[in-house]
Scaffold this motif. Structure first.
Motif, PDB file in Angstrom:
ATOM      1  N   MET A   1       0.846  -1.193   0.000  1.00  0.00           N
ATOM      2  CA  MET A   1       0.000   0.000   0.000  1.00  0.00           C
ATOM      3  C   MET A   1       0.883   1.245   0.000  1.00  0.00           C
ATOM      4  O   MET A   1       1.901   1.289   0.697  1.00  0.00           O
ATOM      5  N   ALA A   2       0.486   2.249  -0.777  1.00  0.00           N
ATOM      6  CA  ALA A   2       1.253   3.482  -0.847  1.00  0.00           C
ATOM      7  C   ALA A   2       1.131   4.262   0.454  1.00  0.00           C
ATOM      8  O   ALA A   2       0.079   4.289   1.098  1.00  0.00           O
ATOM      9  N   PHE A   3       2.206   4.906   0.853  1.00  0.00           N
ATOM     10  CA  PHE A   3       2.238   5.707   2.068  1.00  0.00           C
ATOM     11  C   PHE A   3       1.373   6.956   1.895  1.00  0.00           C
ATOM     12  O   PHE A   3       1.430   7.637   0.861  1.00  0.00           O
ATOM     13  N   GLN A   4       0.569   7.264   2.903  1.00  0.00           N
ATOM     14  CA  GLN A   4      -0.275   8.457   2.868  1.00  0.00           C
ATOM     15  C   GLN A   4       0.487   9.620   3.516  1.00  0.00           C
ATOM     16  O   GLN A   4       0.611   9.692   4.738  1.00  0.00           O
ATOM     17  N   SER A   5       0.973  10.514   2.695  1.00  0.00           N
ATOM     18  CA  SER A   5       1.785  11.624   3.187  1.00  0.00           C
ATOM     19  C   SER A   5       0.944  12.625   3.964  1.00  0.00           C
ATOM     20  O   SER A   5      -0.212  12.892   3.628  1.00  0.00           O
ATOM     21  N   ARG A   6       1.550  13.189   5.006  1.00  0.00           N
ATOM     22  CA  ARG A   6       0.913  14.240   5.776  1.00  0.00           C
ATOM     23  C   ARG A   6       1.523  15.607   5.470  1.00  0.00           C
ATOM     24  O   ARG A   6       1.158  16.606   6.095  1.00  0.00           O
ATOM     25  N   VAL A   7       2.451  15.643   4.527  1.00  0.00           N
ATOM     26  CA  VAL A   7       3.078  16.900   4.136  1.00  0.00           C
ATOM     27  C   VAL A   7       2.141  17.659   3.210  1.00  0.00           C
ATOM     28  O   VAL A   7       1.598  17.089   2.254  1.00  0.00           O
ATOM     29  N   ALA A   8       1.968  18.920   3.469  1.00  0.00           N
ATOM     30  CA  ALA A   8       1.105  19.772   2.636  1.00  0.00           C
ATOM     31  C   ALA A   8       1.990  20.694   1.799  1.00  0.00           C
ATOM     32  O   ALA A   8       2.521  21.682   2.320  1.00  0.00           O
ATOM     33  N   PRO A   9       2.201  20.359   0.510  1.00  0.00           N
ATOM     34  CA  PRO A   9       3.100  21.167  -0.323  1.00  0.00           C
ATOM     35  C   PRO A   9       2.739  22.643  -0.422  1.00  0.00           C
ATOM     36  O   PRO A   9       3.599  23.468  -0.709  1.00  0.00           O
TER      37      PRO A   9
ATOM     38  N   GLU B   1       8.269   9.905   5.008  1.00  0.00           N
ATOM     39  CA  GLU B   1       7.970  10.986   4.069  1.00  0.00           C
ATOM     40  C   GLU B   1       9.066  11.075   3.003  1.00  0.00           C
ATOM     41  O   GLU B   1       8.790  11.432   1.850  1.00  0.00           O
ATOM     42  N   ILE B   2      10.288  10.756   3.377  1.00  0.00           N
ATOM     43  CA  ILE B   2      11.386  10.703   2.405  1.00  0.00           C
ATOM     44  C   ILE B   2      11.235   9.461   1.534  1.00  0.00           C
ATOM     45  O   ILE B   2      11.284   9.533   0.305  1.00  0.00           O
ATOM     46  N   VAL B   3      11.044   8.327   2.187  1.00  0.00           N
ATOM     47  CA  VAL B   3      10.957   7.049   1.459  1.00  0.00           C
ATOM     48  C   VAL B   3       9.849   7.113   0.405  1.00  0.00           C
ATOM     49  O   VAL B   3      10.032   6.649  -0.731  1.00  0.00           O
ATOM     50  N   ALA B   4       8.718   7.701   0.748  1.00  0.00           N
ATOM     51  CA  ALA B   4       7.575   7.759  -0.179  1.00  0.00           C
ATOM     52  C   ALA B   4       7.885   8.559  -1.432  1.00  0.00           C
ATOM     53  O   ALA B   4       7.174   8.439  -2.432  1.00  0.00           O
ATOM     54  N   ARG B   5       8.948   9.344  -1.400  1.00  0.00           N
ATOM     55  CA  ARG B   5       9.307  10.177  -2.558  1.00  0.00           C
ATOM     56  C   ARG B   5      10.519   9.643  -3.317  1.00  0.00           C
ATOM     57  O   ARG B   5      11.009  10.291  -4.227  1.00  0.00           O
ATOM     58  N   ILE B   6      10.980   8.453  -2.931  1.00  0.00           N
ATOM     59  CA  ILE B   6      12.104   7.865  -3.669  1.00  0.00           C
ATOM     60  C   ILE B   6      11.833   6.437  -4.131  1.00  0.00           C
ATOM     61  O   ILE B   6      12.505   5.965  -5.059  1.00  0.00           O
ATOM     62  N   VAL B   7      10.855   5.745  -3.550  1.00  0.00           N
ATOM     63  CA  VAL B   7      10.639   4.349  -3.920  1.00  0.00           C
ATOM     64  C   VAL B   7       9.495   4.215  -4.921  1.00  0.00           C
ATOM     65  O   VAL B   7       8.620   5.081  -5.023  1.00  0.00           O
TER      66      VAL B   7
END
Length: 539
Positions: free
Chosen positions: A1-9, A306-312
């Protein structure tokens, strides 16, 4: 399952974070541009001699449109001189992994536009580093040679002694079945002449290339003989008389073209089976968002996923023992279709986290799965509770596991990396296959504030034991001085200048860099070499 980010760009916090990182990236690019400008300032002299500049040589060597992973671009920064504005990073050479005639190779270019290519204080560490990578990753080495050699005005006997390792590395790589190609663009004298003698293929440029144990000036000083450089070691002489030069080039551009031809003729990938095609999805969360993910204040904690979700691939990962040792994350994921294990920090490493990481490392080794370490830790937990829980014993398990794991290891400093936590995360001393840092990274034995506090406490206790009055103002001055020393040396630009990593990268480039490294490692692990007892001897 994809990680649900909590970062608000779109949030102010994201903008603040991104601005802080981008300022550091701009500093990195400005320093790299400083070296390029210093080199290109000599362009008119190259043109007058009928030569092309080192960067033009590099551009002509590499396959157009293919990636080039620059290594050690900050080497020597604030080492040769403490004056920041006068410091030229790069240590008079350009190094990296790129493609030549469709072959992945290690490239080493003497930047003779800067101090005639004379070696700087960190040139030896850079050279030995790229040689080690070339040997480990089974990469042919292409060296574009033109250097004034060692700076005799700053002679130190240890540099001469260490320099021998460069020659030993060339010989050992050749014996291992890894070829080297040298293009002799200009002078290469004294020890530099053995760079040519120990290369497997040598291309000499007419009228410019020169290799000799001593140039005319030294010959006259040593023997009284009035010699001429071209007669002593010109490319033409070596092509016709000594046999040191295999191929004679008309000019720099022709020399580079011949190097491309030699590499192409090696058919280096003939024994490399094609990698099975694997479909993969890009991250759901944009890698370009990474600068905004990292808090501007290094003391502010954040979620490593949050880092991993943007590289994998697909922003998907599977957590290993997620509820045990929570501050240490162990994840199964893939990057560009390459399966990998990731070990990440959400703070200090506790006994459970160390135990979990040790098991994960061993299981990855069993499955031949490369490991990626994302550093952001102040180290192993300290205090009575953790000592009694066996922190030393469990931390040692993790260090044992990472030191002895046979799989490829890639380390990336994304935040803090302090103390023995750096060791357990495959830090510099553990010879990871690749080690990079983000420009915000901090590393050292401990943070400056902690070091200063500990040392001031020791000073205060010492005064109290002697019954001497405690001068609090003097202690506060000591605290500030100590913290300044530690904090300055923790900075990513400082450590990279001293070759304690393979380079500082833009966080937004992380997925591309990791993917490139994983491809390089895969090729190395699946390539068959033809070693022999000795390096290829010149006949």
């Amino acid at each position: 399952m994809a990680f649900q980010s909590r970062v608000a760009p779109g949030s102010p916090e994201f903008a603040t974070n991104a601005a802080a990182i981008r300022a550091l990236v701009q500093r990195l690019r400005a320093l790299e541009a400083r070296a390029e400008a210093a080199s290109e300032a000599s362009a008119a002299r190259f043109e007058a001699r009928g030569q092309i500049t080192p960067r033009e040589r590099l551009a002509r060597l590499l396959d157009p449109g293919m990636p080039f992973l620059r290594l050690h671009s900050l080497a020597g920064y604030q080492v040769d001189t403490a004056e920041e504005e006068a410091s030229i990073p790069g240590s008079s050479l350009i190094a990296g992994i790129g493609f030549v005639a469709g072959t992945r190779v290690m490239v080493w270019v003497d930047d003779s536009g800067i101090k005639a290519g004379a070696m700087g204080a960190m040139s030896l560490p850079v050279t030995q580093s790229i040689q080690a990578i070339a040997l480990r990753q089974k990469l042919p080495l292409v060296h574009l040679v033109e250097s004034a050699g060692a700076n005799l005005m700053k002679y130190e006997v240890r540099h001469w002694a260490e320099g021998g390792r460069i020659f030993a590395n060339l010989a050992r790589a050749s014996a291992a079945g890894i070829p080297s190609v040298a293009v002799l663009h200009g002078a290469s004298t004294a020890g530099g002449a053995y760079m040519i003698g120990l290369s497997d293929y040598v291309i000499g440029v007419k009228k410019r290339g020169m290799a000799a144990l001593a140039g005319a000036a030294l010959v006259q000083a040593a023997t009284g003989e009035a010699a001429e450089d071209r007669a002593l070691g010109g490319s033409e002489m070596h092509a016709e008389v000594t046999g040191l030069v295999e191929y004679l080039a008309e000019d720099d551009a022709h020399g580079v073209a011949l190097a491309r031809e030699v590499i192409g003729r090696l058919d280096w990938n003939k024994s490399l089976a094609p990698r099975p095609a694997r479909a993969y999805a890009p991250p759901i969360h944009d890698p370009a968002e990474l600068p905004g993910v990292i808090p501007a204040d290094p003391k502010t904690p954040y979620e490593a996923q949050e880092i991993v979700a943007r590289i994998v691939d697909g922003s998907e990962s599977t957590a290993f023992k997620p509820d045990y040792g929570r501050t240490t994350l162990c994840l199964h994921a893939a990057i560009n279709g390459f399966a990998c294990g990731l070990i990440c920090n959400n703070g200090p490493i506790d006994p459970a986290g160390a135990t979990k990481a040790a098991q994960f490392i061993q299981l990855s080794d069993q499955a031949e799965t490369p490991l990626i370490f994302l550093h952001n830790t102040t180290g192993y937990f300290v205090g009575t509770e953790y000592e009694r829980a066996g922190m030393i014993k469990h931390g040692s398990k993790m260090i044992q596991a990472v030191a002895n794991a046979r799989v490829a290891k890639i380390a990336l400093h994304v935040g803090a990396s302090y103390g023995a936590g750096n060791y357990g995360m495959a830090g510099y001393g553990f010879d990871p296959d690749f080690l990079f840092a983000w420009p915000n990274a901090l590393t050292g034995v401990m943070g400056g504030a902690q070091a200063a506090g500990a040392m001031v406490s020791v000073m205060r206790q010492g005064a109290e034991r002697k019954g001497a009055p405690v001068d609090e103002a003097a202690l506060e001055g000591q605290r500030e001085a100590i913290q300044k020393v530690f904090d300055r040396q923790a900075d990513a630009f400082y450590t990279s200048g001293r070759c304690l990593d393979h380079g500082v990268i833009d966080p937004a480039d992380t997925r591309r860099v990791l993917g490139f490294c994983l491809e390089t490692i895969w090729e190395a692990r699946n390539r068959r070499l033809q070693p022999n007892a000795f390096g290829a001897a010149r006949m």
